[in-house]
Design a protein around this motif. Structure first.
Motif, mmCIF file in Angstrom:
data_model
loop_
_atom_site.group_PDB
_atom_site.id
_atom_site.type_symbol
_atom_site.label_atom_id
_atom_site.label_comp_id
_atom_site.label_asym_id
_atom_site.label_seq_id
_atom_site.Cartn_x
_atom_site.Cartn_y
_atom_site.Cartn_z
ATOM 1 N N ILE A 160 0.836 -1.200 0.000
ATOM 2 C CA ILE A 160 0.000 0.000 0.000
ATOM 3 C C ILE A 160 0.876 1.257 0.000
ATOM 4 O O ILE A 160 0.669 2.180 -0.793
ATOM 5 C CB ILE A 160 -0.934 -0.002 1.233
ATOM 6 C CG1 ILE A 160 -1.906 -1.169 1.141
ATOM 7 C CG2 ILE A 160 -1.700 1.315 1.332
ATOM 8 C CD1 ILE A 160 -2.787 -1.347 2.364
ATOM 9 N N MET A 161 1.868 1.259 0.859
ATOM 10 C CA MET A 161 2.755 2.423 0.933
ATOM 11 C C MET A 161 3.441 2.674 -0.406
ATOM 12 O O MET A 161 3.568 3.814 -0.854
ATOM 13 C CB MET A 161 3.821 2.190 2.001
ATOM 14 C CG MET A 161 3.677 3.043 3.233
ATOM 15 S SD MET A 161 3.280 4.737 2.884
ATOM 16 C CE MET A 161 2.068 5.055 4.109
ATOM 17 N N SER A 162 3.864 1.598 -1.024
ATOM 18 C CA SER A 162 4.593 1.814 -2.281
ATOM 19 C C SER A 162 3.643 2.320 -3.361
ATOM 20 O O SER A 162 4.039 3.106 -4.216
ATOM 21 C CB SER A 162 5.344 0.552 -2.696
ATOM 22 O OG SER A 162 4.423 -0.407 -3.144
ATOM 23 N N ALA A 163 2.392 1.876 -3.315
ATOM 24 C CA ALA A 163 1.417 2.407 -4.285
ATOM 25 C C ALA A 163 1.281 3.913 -4.104
ATOM 26 O O ALA A 163 1.233 4.680 -5.069
ATOM 27 C CB ALA A 163 0.069 1.731 -4.099
ATOM 28 N N ILE A 164 1.236 4.327 -2.842
ATOM 29 C CA ILE A 164 1.070 5.754 -2.557
ATOM 30 C C ILE A 164 2.328 6.532 -2.944
ATOM 31 O O ILE A 164 2.264 7.550 -3.639
ATOM 32 C CB ILE A 164 0.755 5.956 -1.060
ATOM 33 C CG1 ILE A 164 -0.629 5.401 -0.750
ATOM 34 C CG2 ILE A 164 0.843 7.418 -0.673
ATOM 35 C CD1 ILE A 164 -0.959 5.324 0.714
ATOM 36 N N LEU A 165 3.464 6.011 -2.530
ATOM 37 C CA LEU A 165 4.700 6.759 -2.739
ATOM 38 C C LEU A 165 5.112 6.784 -4.209
ATOM 39 O O LEU A 165 5.625 7.786 -4.694
ATOM 40 C CB LEU A 165 5.809 6.188 -1.867
ATOM 41 C CG LEU A 165 5.535 6.365 -0.358
ATOM 42 C CD1 LEU A 165 6.597 5.686 0.467
ATOM 43 C CD2 LEU A 165 5.418 7.829 0.011
ATOM 44 N N SER A 166 4.852 5.675 -4.927
ATOM 45 C CA SER A 166 5.256 5.684 -6.341
ATOM 46 C C SER A 166 4.398 6.662 -7.137
ATOM 47 O O SER A 166 4.863 7.268 -8.097
ATOM 48 C CB SER A 166 5.176 4.278 -6.925
ATOM 49 O OG SER A 166 3.836 3.853 -6.900
ATOM 50 N N SER A 167 3.135 6.829 -6.711
ATOM 51 C CA SER A 167 2.298 7.809 -7.421
ATOM 52 C C SER A 167 2.824 9.209 -7.170
ATOM 53 O O SER A 167 2.708 10.092 -8.010
ATOM 54 C CB SER A 167 0.849 7.697 -6.961
ATOM 55 O OG SER A 167 0.720 8.210 -5.661
ATOM 56 N N ASN A 168 3.409 9.412 -6.013
ATOM 57 C CA ASN A 168 4.044 10.684 -5.708
ATOM 58 C C ASN A 168 5.155 10.985 -6.694
ATOM 59 O O ASN A 168 5.264 12.070 -7.234
ATOM 60 C CB ASN A 168 4.664 10.605 -4.312
ATOM 61 C CG ASN A 168 3.974 11.546 -3.351
ATOM 62 O OD1 ASN A 168 3.216 12.402 -3.776
ATOM 63 N ND2 ASN A 168 4.236 11.371 -2.084
ATOM 64 N N ASN A 169 5.984 9.947 -6.915
ATOM 65 C CA ASN A 169 7.115 10.118 -7.818
ATOM 66 C C ASN A 169 6.653 10.493 -9.211
ATOM 67 O O ASN A 169 7.243 11.326 -9.874
ATOM 68 C CB ASN A 169 7.947 8.833 -7.878
ATOM 69 C CG ASN A 169 8.541 8.530 -6.509
ATOM 70 O OD1 ASN A 169 8.616 9.423 -5.676
ATOM 71 N ND2 ASN A 169 8.918 7.286 -6.285
ATOM 72 N N LYS A 170 5.575 9.825 -9.636
ATOM 73 C CA LYS A 170 5.042 10.125 -10.961
ATOM 74 C C LYS A 170 4.709 11.601 -11.080
ATOM 75 O O LYS A 170 5.050 12.253 -12.044
ATOM 76 C CB LYS A 170 3.770 9.290 -11.203
ATOM 77 C CG LYS A 170 3.969 8.186 -12.225
ATOM 78 C CD LYS A 170 2.690 7.413 -12.411
ATOM 79 C CE LYS A 170 2.634 6.199 -11.501
ATOM 80 N NZ LYS A 170 1.298 5.624 -11.375
ATOM 81 N N ASN A 171 4.060 12.112 -10.019
ATOM 82 C CA ASN A 171 3.689 13.521 -10.045
ATOM 83 C C ASN A 171 4.912 14.412 -10.169
ATOM 84 O O ASN A 171 4.918 15.376 -10.907
ATOM 85 C CB ASN A 171 2.950 13.887 -8.755
ATOM 86 C CG ASN A 171 1.515 13.446 -8.827
ATOM 87 O OD1 ASN A 171 1.101 12.915 -9.865
ATOM 88 N ND2 ASN A 171 0.790 13.632 -7.752
#
Lengths: 519, 385
Positions: free
Chosen positions: A503-514
């Motif tokens: 779950i954390m990686s889903a959240i954090l990787s979307s951050n990176n995309k942004n």
């Protein structure tokens, strides 16, 4: 080479009828991070009030030996002079003043005429902020920075008083995981600089992460002090000490009876900030909830979860709300909160004191507030005995600890207030309950009871949406979990396949995309 | 209930009894002469009526309506002017009340829906309506002499041939009927609730309550009997007080005022529209101010531009003396009535003693302050932690 900075011996503090502290002994070594844990009401805050002089010498018995000297503090000023600084759970900052003004409140930087030296004030504030890694101007108003940064201001304020022993009371209770970690890393950094910290917290993973020693209080007594030299302690080990029994299951067992019918669904739901109307808080969010299902929403602060929930609950928050909302398969256009309640929706707020309960009213009156027509006749005349009867039923069902239903809600503990809040919404007989941080700031024992109440809700065929910042709680309680970040759904997981890391990686990787998009 | 709790709950009632006894002694019994007791409520009719409405405003969060003294004057001025220009009493009453209702709509809308702070909105109203009233009066005093109008508010219930000045048995008969009715109602209500399995007060305390009410009613009737009988104005007061007491105690609508004052955000999230609650508080307040204008106008028999000056403060003081919280969310009509009567007794006692005006102000201020300090200290109602 033990070097004790603080030793509190045989501390006893009595309030009328209660022994808040009963012979507590507490010993802190120089340069360590010492965690103080215990259920709500265990006496942690009282102990710190004794230490800091909020409870003056004479109102308690016992000895405080600080830096080898016996101390008798009569006020906060006296303890501060010796280098003890306390950062309280509820932030004591004034929103309309600048960071610098807040930092030197009561300790103003003055020139030789006794007039405030503003240049020095702002300069020294800026220096203190650098020490805690706060990148803001000291001219910024407190109300314009987030809670995480406000917490840093408080710490900077404490440091500016040349502190040797820093006491932090629940510093991360309103922070998201990212900010929490930053704060804990800062404490570790302070440790290197020789500052001793006492950390009071409910979050056991934080304790395991950074504490060198852990002292557990229960019912006003010291239970034990556990060393944690490698920061590898098992959380269950701590819990055992706190509750006095091994919690084999931190989450009560529940039969997973997820129905096939969708009771609640939203499609392409978008919400903008009520004041800064160009700021998008929720961006085309879609999700659905089945009958008898617990659906979790995880995310960092600012992910837009509360905004989503409140805007779905009769547009009680936000502007330019667009999208489709379906209850029991039918599209609804909820005009206001009362409309939402009539359609079987309930929203239990994350902030029970400010938005949830009337603290100066009785349990009975709070319980019925959201749907008073149930205890009134068709002319709108309230049947008070019936109201009391209903309130009694909920107090019994939820095991709310109170002498009577005529007790003012403000006099209850956090866990019991939360139960009254849940009772209030159960009383509206909803099909879908949105619970926003239902276990925030309440102790382990009460949490377990709240979980049981949630299980009871779904076993009655209701659907529950649970917003929580604590991932283990979501994994332990939910059937399905949505991950949100910056107003968008960035992942959906079946609870049985999900892990905190996923779950954390889903959240954090979307951050990176942004970031990469922005770059 | 323990003695301490009893004193805490009924402090103001006990204070009223003490003050009453004190002035009875000081005035050598003149305070309890039939004429004075009869006049006590009539003189304070406007306080009792307006305090009922003011309580709603205060409940919503310690807000007050400063414009009621001026609204009262405007309503009376309109009625007097209409009657002076040969309109009927009925027209005068209806138009005056309608105008008050319009003022209520206006202020309720501003406070509730436009979110103008009530203090400022009603301060503006205080100037505005006073000015309009004086314009209507053309800065003169207009006397009211229409029989119908005066009868409606200031006459006494007297039966020809039976009642005459100093001996009106009809008052006693009415009193006894009411006492019997209340006794039966209270005991029957308790019985009904007990039958349905609800928790009820013990039989002893219910009977004690009934007896106290009956004694008060009969004693009051006895006094009225010794003067001119039951004044019509008392009926007006009772109607207003009973309606507002009923609303605040028994109805869902009444609960809304307490809820908004207790926690507006939580109330809104519970599906109650706080704007509507504010609106009604200020609307009803203005209507009651209008009615008070008619009561005062009829009693004095004339209207001038200074009528009702600082009456708003009497209403506000009564609420706070009667235990309403300055931060909203708590306070009850019976308490407010006790507050209003306490002020009335002090005023009347001092005027019988022939003490000049200035001392009355000093005592009033001291009583208000003492009541609020007592309330804050005993109940820790500081609004701040």
């Amino acid at each position: 080479m033990s070097d004790t900075i603080l030793e509190m011996k045989n501390i006893v503090k009595e309030y009328p009828g209660v022994k808040a502290l009963n012979n507590v002994t507490f010993k802190v070594e120089r340069g360590e991070i010492h965690a103080l844990v215990g259920e709500n009401g265990a006496g942690k805050s009282t102990l710190m009030n004794v230490l800091s002089g909020v409870i003056p010498y004479g109102e308690y018995t016992g000895d405080i030996i600080y830096n080898g000297k016996e101390c008798q503090f009569h006020s906060i000023n006296e303890s501060e002079e010796t280098g003890i600084a306390v950062v309280h759970q509820e932030l004591a900052l004034i929103p309309e003043l600048t960071i610098a003004e807040n930092m030197f409140m009561g300790n103003e930087r003055r020139n030789k005429f006794g007039v405030i030296d503003w240049d020095r004030t702002f300069k020294e504030a800026q220096d203190a902020m650098t020490r805690v890694g706060l990148k803001e101007s000291s001219h910024v108003l407190i109300k314009d920075i987030g809670t995480g940064k406000q917490q840093l201001v408080e710490i900077a304020k404490a440091l500016s008083k040349n502190c040797k022993l820093l006491v932090l009371d629940e510093p991360t209770s309103s922070l998201n995981e990212e900010d929490s970690k930053m704060l804990l890393d800062m404490l570790l950094d302070f440790k290197k600089q020789g500052i001793t910290s006492i950390l009071i917290t409910h979050k056991l993973n934080e304790v395991a992460y950074c504490a060198d020693q852990i002292t557990i209080l229960r019912d006003g007594q010291t239970i034990e002090t556990i060393p944690n030299p490698n920061h590898t302690i098992d959380e269950n080990r701590i819990i055992k000490g706190m509750v006095g029994r091994e919690l084999t299951d931190r989450y009560p067992e529940r039969e997973h009876n997820v129905g096939s019918e969708v009771v609640f669904e939203c499609k392409d739901w978008s919400v903008f900030h009520p004041v800064y109307t160009e700021k998008c808080l929720d961006d085309h969010v879609s999700f659905k909830v089945h009958k008898g299902e617990v659906v979790g929403f995880s995310g960092l602060q600012g992910a837009g979860r509360t905004e989503l929930a409140m805007s779905l609950f009769g547009k009680s928050y936000g502007s330019h709300i667009t999208g489709h909302e379906y209850i029991n398969g039918k599209e609804v256009h909820l005009k206001n909160e009362s409309d939402a309640i009539k359609h079987g929706l309930a929203y239990a707020t994350e902030d029970r004191k400010t938005n949830g309960l009337i603290l100066d009213e009785t349990i009975a009156r709070n319980t019925t507030l959201a749907r008073m027509e149930k205890i009134a006749n068709r002319h709108g005349i309230v049947n008070v005995p019936e109201e009391n009867k209903q309130a009694e039923i909920y107090v019994k069902e939820m095991h709310t600890k109170t002498p009577s239903i005529q007790q003012h809600v403000g006099n209850l503990s956090g866990g019991n207030q939360q139960k009254v809040l849940l009772a209030k919404w159960m009383f509206t007989e909803p099909d879908v309950l949105i619970l926003d941080e239902p276990t925030r700031g309440i102790d382990v024992g009460a949490k377990y009871e709240i979980y049981q109440i949630i299980n009871d809700m779904v076993s009655q065929g209701k659907a529950v949406v649970m917003i929580s910042s604590e991932l283990p709680e979501l994994l332990g309680m939910c059937d399905r979990i949505y991950a949100m970040n910056e107003g968008r759904v960035v992942g959906e997981f079946e609870a049985k396949d999900a892990t905190q890391e996923k779950i954390m990686s889903a959240i954090l990787s979307s951050n990176n995309k942004n970031v990469s998009q922005a770059g | 209930m323990k003695g301490k709790d009893f004193v805490k709950k009924y402090t103001m009632v006990l204070a009223l009894i003490l003050v009453f006894i004190l002035f009875t002694i000081l005035t050598g019994g003149r305070l309890i002469m039939a004429q004075n007791i009869s006049n006590l409520l009539l003189q304070n009719a406007y306080v009792l009526v307006m305090a009922s409405g003011m309580l709603l405003c205060i409940l919503t969060g310690g807000n007050v309506d400063l414009s009621v003294g001026s609204t009262l004057c405007l309503s009376a001025a309109i009625a007097a002017k209409l009657m002076q220009t040969n309109h009927s009493s009925a027209t005068a009453v209806i138009v005056a009340l309608l105008i008050s209702a319009v003022i209520g709509l206006w202020q309720g809308w501003l406070v509730g829906y436009v979110h103008i702070p009530p203090f400022i909105c009603t301060l503006a109203g205080m100037f505005l309506f006073r000015g309009i009233a004086r314009t209507i009066l053309d800065s003169k005093t207009i006397s009211i002499s229409k029989e119908g109008f005066l009868n409606l508010f200031t006459s006494y219930i007297q039966i020809k041939g039976v009642d005459h000045l100093g001996n009106c048995p009809s008052a006693m008969v009415i009193g006894i009927i009411i006492a019997i009715f209340i006794s039966i109602f209270m005991i029957a209500d308790r019985g009904k609730k007990a039958k349905q399995g609800y928790q009820v007060a013990s039989m002893g305390s219910t009977i004690a309550k009934v007896i106290i009410f009956d004694i008060l009613i009969i004693a009051y009737s006895y006094e009225l009997m010794g003067y001119k009988g039951v004044p019509v104005m008392v009926i007006w007061i009772l109607v207003v007080v009973l309606i507002f007491g009923f609303i605040t105690e028994k109805t869902v609508f009444g609960r809304y005022f307490y809820a908004v004052g207790g926690n507006e955000k939580a109330t809104k999230l519970s599906g109650i529209d706080p704007r509507m609650v504010y609106f009604w508080a200020y609307f009803l307040m203005s209507v009651l101010a209008g009615l008070s204008g008619l009561l005062v106008g009829a009693r004095i028999g004339s209207v001038d531009g200074n009528m009702g000056n600082s009456y708003e403060m009497d209403a506000i003081a009564s609420c706070f003396i009667g235990g309403a919280s300055a931060y909203g969310g708590s306070g009850k009509i019976p308490g407010v009535m006790v507050g209003a009567i306490l002020l009335g007794v002090i005023n009347m006692g001092m005027s019988i003693l022939g003490l000049p005006d200035q001392y009355q102000y000093i005592v009033k201020g001291a009583v208000l302050l003492a009541a609020v300090i007592f309330d804050v200290v005993t109940n820790h109602k500081t609004g701040k932690s």
